[in-house]
Design a protein around this motif. Structure first.
Motif, PDB file in Angstrom:
ATOM      1  N   LEU A 288       0.952  -1.660  13.361  1.00  9.99           N
ATOM      2  CA  LEU A 288       2.004  -1.097  12.422  1.00  9.99           C
ATOM      3  C   LEU A 288       3.480  -1.195  12.957  1.00  9.99           C
TER       4      LEU A 288
ATOM      5  N   LEU B 171       1.041  -5.122   3.649  1.00  9.93           N
ATOM      6  CA  LEU B 171       0.255  -5.498   4.332  1.00  9.93           C
ATOM      7  C   LEU B 171       0.392  -7.158   4.814  1.00  9.93           C
ATOM      8  N   HIS B 172       0.690  -7.628   5.556  1.00  9.64           N
ATOM      9  CA  HIS B 172       0.432  -9.270   6.046  1.00  9.64           C
ATOM     10  C   HIS B 172      -0.298  -9.796   7.291  1.00  9.64           C
TER      11      HIS B 172
ATOM     12  N   ARG C 293       0.814  -1.173   0.134  1.00 12.64           N
ATOM     13  CA  ARG C 293      -0.007   0.232  -0.004  1.00 12.64           C
ATOM     14  C   ARG C 293       0.797   1.267  -0.044  1.00 12.64           C
TER      15      ARG C 293
ATOM     16  N   LEU D 287      -5.503   2.287   7.615  1.00  9.33           N
ATOM     17  CA  LEU D 287      -5.082   0.860   7.487  1.00  9.33           C
ATOM     18  C   LEU D 287      -6.075   0.079   8.363  1.00  9.33           C
TER      19      LEU D 287
ATOM     20  N   PHE E 160       4.003   0.464   2.490  1.00  9.55           N
ATOM     21  CA  PHE E 160       3.769  -0.250   3.762  1.00  9.55           C
ATOM     22  C   PHE E 160       3.181  -1.822   3.063  1.00  9.55           C
TER      23      PHE E 160
ATOM     24  N   ILE F 136      -6.152  -4.164   9.655  1.00 10.14           N
ATOM     25  CA  ILE F 136      -4.928  -3.992  10.238  1.00 10.14           C
ATOM     26  C   ILE F 136      -5.048  -3.389  11.570  1.00 10.14           C
TER      27      ILE F 136
ATOM     28  N   ALA G 211       0.807  -4.374   9.483  1.00 14.21           N
ATOM     29  CA  ALA G 211       1.426  -3.908   8.309  1.00 14.21           C
ATOM     30  C   ALA G 211       2.866  -3.562   8.880  1.00 14.21           C
TER      31      ALA G 211
END
Length: 266
Positions: free
Chosen positions: A231, A190-191, A172, A223, A188, A228, A195
């Motif tokens: 972070l 995202l997983h 992202r 997010l 970033f 999410i 993030a």
């Protein structure tokens, strides 16, 4: 309940390594799979000749290194020895409530953010969308040039592109632009429910306009809508990177100790 994993232990990161010809091994564990990579055979083989005896001795054994996510007595019990002290990372807990996010900020950080928001020039915009390898190639080039100028190590562009290929919607991009011309950007990954800050770039104009504050705040607000809740802002280096460490912690992030680096011969 979904477990928050580090980027290096995520499916997207290791799928990218596989695409780059560096496929890790997948080790099943009770709390989820762990990815393991062989890396040091090649580096040992390129030692100078005066290290030949040491290399021959080590070649008869396998060295296994573990960068532990958290402290664990089990490693010592299994015969591992700690060779590097734990590093610390900055983790920011996200919330869909903006008031709670602002309340968690350090007062000075919050005042700076408010000032940059108020002073943002007309025709300047903050936007976010999925990373596009062709459209956003400029960012990879600009960040690589920035890394050389500031003498820091960054992820190679090939890894970023491989992650984008592995999961196109997982990267992202947040951008500050003026008259549609980018002045700064943060990317970033995202997983899962986390993030991770990946790479970023800013111009002189972006720094003057507080791009770091504005972009991170934009990410903090957007997010949570993508499920999410955490972070990760990267390592905290209070010795060589004190200003950056203060910026990360000022945003409301909290330091978390990792588990250190452990080694064992097999």
């Amino acid at each position: 309940m979904e477990i928050a994993q580090s980027l290096q232990q995520s499916e997207i990161f290791n799928a990218a390594l596989t695409r780059l010809g560096r496929a890790p091994s997948r080790l099943p564990l009770p709390d989820g799979p762990a990815f393991i990579m062989r890396r040091f055979g090649l580096s040992l083989a390129t030692r100078p000749r005066d290290c030949a005896k040491a290399y021959t001795a080590l070649a008869k054994k396998r060295i296994r290194l573990i960068n532990a996510e958290s402290e664990s007595a089990a490693l010592s019990e299994l015969g591992y020895r700690q060779i590097l002290q734990p590093a610390h990372i900055a983790e920011l807990q996200l919330s869909p409530h903006e008031a709670a996010l602002r309340e968690a900020m350090h007062p000075k950080w919050r005042r700076s953010l408010a000032r940059f928001e108020a002073d943002l020039p007309a025709r300047s915009t903050l936007s976010h969308r999925a990373f596009d390898p062709e459209r956003d190639a400029w960012l990879l080039k600009a960040e690589a040039k920035q890394a050389r100028a500031r003498r820091y190590r960054s992820y190679p562009a090939a890894l970023t592109l491989a992650m984008s290929q592995a999961s196109p919607k997982a990267l992202r991009l947040f951008t500050l632009s003026h008259d549609d011309r980018p002045q700064a950007a943060m990317l970033f990954v995202l997983h899962g429910i986390r993030a991770t800050y990946h790479i970023g770039w800013t111009s002189a104009e972006g720094r003057d306009h507080g791009a770091h504050w504005l972009l991170l705040w934009k990410a903090m607000r957007e997010l949570p809508a993508r499920r999410i809740t955490e972070l990760e802002l990267g390592l905290i280096d209070t010795d060589d990177g004190a200003p950056l460490a203060r910026f990360k912690l000022g945003s409301g992030a909290r330091p978390r100790s990792l588990g250190g680096t452990w080694a064992r011969l097999f």
